[in-house]
Scaffold this motif. Structure first.
Motif, PDB file in Angstrom:
ATOM      1  N   GLU A 189       5.189  -0.870  -2.105  1.00  0.00           N
ATOM      2  CA  GLU A 189       4.855   0.350  -2.036  1.00  0.00           C
ATOM      3  C   GLU A 189       3.583   0.948  -2.618  1.00  0.00           C
ATOM      4  OE1 GLU A 189       6.390   4.908  -3.894  1.00  0.00           O
ATOM      5  OE2 GLU A 189       7.717   3.160  -3.651  1.00  0.00           O
ATOM      6  N   ARG A 190       2.595   1.460  -2.076  1.00  0.00           N
ATOM      7  CA  ARG A 190       1.455   1.915  -2.494  1.00  0.00           C
ATOM      8  C   ARG A 190       1.538   3.529  -2.585  1.00  0.00           C
ATOM      9  NH1 ARG A 190      -3.720  -0.411  -2.724  1.00  0.00           N
ATOM     10  NH2 ARG A 190      -2.890  -1.747  -1.122  1.00  0.00           N
ATOM     11  N   MET A 191       1.210   4.111  -3.687  1.00  0.00           N
ATOM     12  CA  MET A 191       1.163   5.416  -3.904  1.00  0.00           C
ATOM     13  C   MET A 191      -0.224   5.984  -4.480  1.00  0.00           C
ATOM     14  SD  MET A 191       3.817   5.634  -7.372  1.00  0.00           S
ATOM     15  CE  MET A 191       4.662   4.293  -6.692  1.00  0.00           C
ATOM     16  N   ALA A 192      -0.567   6.907  -4.217  1.00  0.00           N
ATOM     17  CA  ALA A 192      -2.151   7.170  -4.445  1.00  0.00           C
ATOM     18  C   ALA A 192      -2.450   8.632  -4.281  1.00  0.00           C
ATOM     19  CB  ALA A 192      -3.089   6.696  -3.202  1.00  0.00           C
ATOM     20  N   TRP A 193      -3.475   9.165  -5.051  1.00  0.00           N
ATOM     21  CA  TRP A 193      -4.233  10.624  -4.835  1.00  0.00           C
ATOM     22  C   TRP A 193      -5.727  10.262  -4.711  1.00  0.00           C
ATOM     23  CZ3 TRP A 193      -8.210  12.348  -7.618  1.00  0.00           C
ATOM     24  CH2 TRP A 193      -8.514  13.821  -7.568  1.00  0.00           C
ATOM     25  N   PRO A 194      -6.026  11.032  -3.650  1.00  0.00           N
ATOM     26  CA  PRO A 194      -5.289  11.940  -2.853  1.00  0.00           C
ATOM     27  C   PRO A 194      -4.787  11.076  -1.673  1.00  0.00           C
ATOM     28  CG  PRO A 194      -7.656  11.901  -2.114  1.00  0.00           C
ATOM     29  CD  PRO A 194      -7.699  10.942  -3.342  1.00  0.00           C
ATOM     30  N   VAL A 195      -4.141  11.702  -0.675  1.00  0.00           N
ATOM     31  CA  VAL A 195      -3.317  10.849   0.403  1.00  0.00           C
ATOM     32  C   VAL A 195      -4.485  10.461   1.549  1.00  0.00           C
ATOM     33  CG1 VAL A 195      -2.028  11.151   2.522  1.00  0.00           C
ATOM     34  CG2 VAL A 195      -1.161  12.261   0.394  1.00  0.00           C
ATOM     35  N   ALA A 196      -4.811   8.948   1.305  1.00  0.00           N
ATOM     36  CA  ALA A 196      -5.679   8.590   2.241  1.00  0.00           C
ATOM     37  C   ALA A 196      -5.411   7.055   2.557  1.00  0.00           C
ATOM     38  CB  ALA A 196      -7.046   8.651   1.566  1.00  0.00           C
ATOM     39  N   SER A 197      -6.057   6.408   3.552  1.00  0.00           N
ATOM     40  CA  SER A 197      -5.759   5.166   3.772  1.00  0.00           C
ATOM     41  C   SER A 197      -6.628   4.440   4.339  1.00  0.00           C
ATOM     42  CB  SER A 197      -4.449   5.046   4.757  1.00  0.00           C
ATOM     43  OG  SER A 197      -4.163   3.872   5.179  1.00  0.00           O
TER      44      SER A 197
END
Length: 365
Positions: A189-197
């Motif tokens: 799982e990858r969690m990030a700020w902001p939501v981008a990929s």
């Protein structure tokens, strides 16, 4: 023994014009040191790309200091969630617990820099161009530290301002774009700020803007070398000497130059057998050609081949000298590259690229 080889590389010396460190990079997040930092807690899932809140609490702090951009992570990870402590080499690809800091220093979506730290202290760094093309050949100079306890682990990073050329700010302020992420090794799982990929066509452009004071650093680094070869059988000898120079007098300009470069310390290429009519692309690991190469990372739309393929430089003769400088003038970014091979079959190489950007126009020349 038929030959004796002696190689002497004096320790590189560098002069950095900057104050003492404002934040101690030891992996332990001291509240007093991070006073005034932007505090980020809204980490959401981006792998898989659902946008839901992350499964484990994660906090980050971003603080601009005279030494560089400082970033800290606090990653809660209870004992029931497996914590990876695997040792990894630089530019690793193993599935381990790690954090990512991606920075676009100009905030225009042209070039980004990626910095990764694993829970065991391993690091990786890459240059991002064309929105989502990653190149791990570049190895930057930056600081990091990791600390862990029963409840989780923490990371502190410091990315100096001399890492990349960047345009002038406005009224003493500079707007960067950043992307912060945490990966849980056991689940992916990858969690990030902001939501981008980076799986989307636009990645750099989706970073979050932050405004920081317009700090700047100057840097001068000189690395000389001397090598000698003596042949006991033929009673011959050969000596070589050269020097690498990196100079960054301001945030807008960087210069790299080399005379008789020594690439003996570079890892060898993988053995590839190719019987097709298409040339095999081999990435460049030579330090001179990887430093600040982002401006020249221009691919063709048909097959994504490099328009400036630096691996051809030095293929027909030793490199006598090479120079590369890049920087910015207003909204324009530019890069100039030149190299000269030695000997009767030696060739000369030159390249020039400039890019002009504003919110409505993106031009290249």
């Amino acid at each position: 023994m038929g030959r004796r080889f002696i190689r002497f590389v004096p320790a590189a010396f560098a002069v950095v014009c900057a104050p003492a460190f404002a934040v101690e990079i030891d992996g332990r997040i001291d509240a007093d040191e991070w006073t005034g930092a932007q505090h980020i807690v809204d980490f959401r899932k981006v792998q898989p790309l659902t946008g839901e809140p992350g499964s484990l609490p994660t906090e980050a702090w971003v603080l601009a200091t005279p030494d560089g951009l400082a970033v800290a992570f606090r990653n809660v990870q209870p004992p029931e969630v497996t914590r990876s402590r695997q040792k990894v080499q630089r530019d690793f690809e193993e599935q381990v617990d790690r954090v990512n800091v991606f920075i676009d220093f100009d905030g225009d979506g042209r070039t980004g820099y990626a910095f990764t730290v694993s829970a065991s202290g391993g690091i990786a760094d890459e240059i991002i161009t064309n929105q989502n093309d990653f190149n791990s050949d570049w190895d930057g100079q930056w600081r990091h530290a990791v600390a862990e306890d029963d409840d989780g682990w923490s990371v502190e990073l410091l990315i100096p301002w001399h890492t990349a050329p960047m345009r002038d700010g406005v009224d003493g302020q500079r707007t960067l774009k950043v992307f912060l992420a945490r990966v849980i090794g056991s689940t992916g799982e990858r969690m990030a700020w902001p939501v981008a990929s980076f799986e989307r066509p636009r990645f750099l452009s989706d970073f979050a803007p932050i405004t920081v004071p317009e700090y700047s650093q100057s840097l001068l680094a000189v690395t000389p070398y001397v090598s000698g070869l003596y042949d006991n059988v033929r009673k011959g000898r050969d000596f070589n000497a050269g020097v690498d120079v990196f100079w960054k007098p301001s945030s807008r300009f960087q210069l790299a130059a080399t005379v008789h470069p020594d690439f003996g310390q570079v890892e060898s290429d993988d053995l590839v057998v190719n019987f097709s009519a298409t040339e095999t692309f081999i990435s460049d690991k030579r330090p001179f050609f990887t430093e600040n190469q982002g401006i020249f990372e221009l691919t063709t739309p048909s097959d994504f081949s490099q328009q400036l393929y630096t691996r051809r430089v030095g293929s027909t003769g030793d490199i006598q000298a090479a120079v590369k400088f890049n920087g910015s003038l207003g909204r324009a970014n530019y890069g100039v590259f030149a190299a000269e091979e030695d000997g009767p079959t030696g060739r000369a190489y030159q390249a020039l690229r400039c890019a002009i950007s504003n919110p409505r126009i993106w031009a290249r020349c």
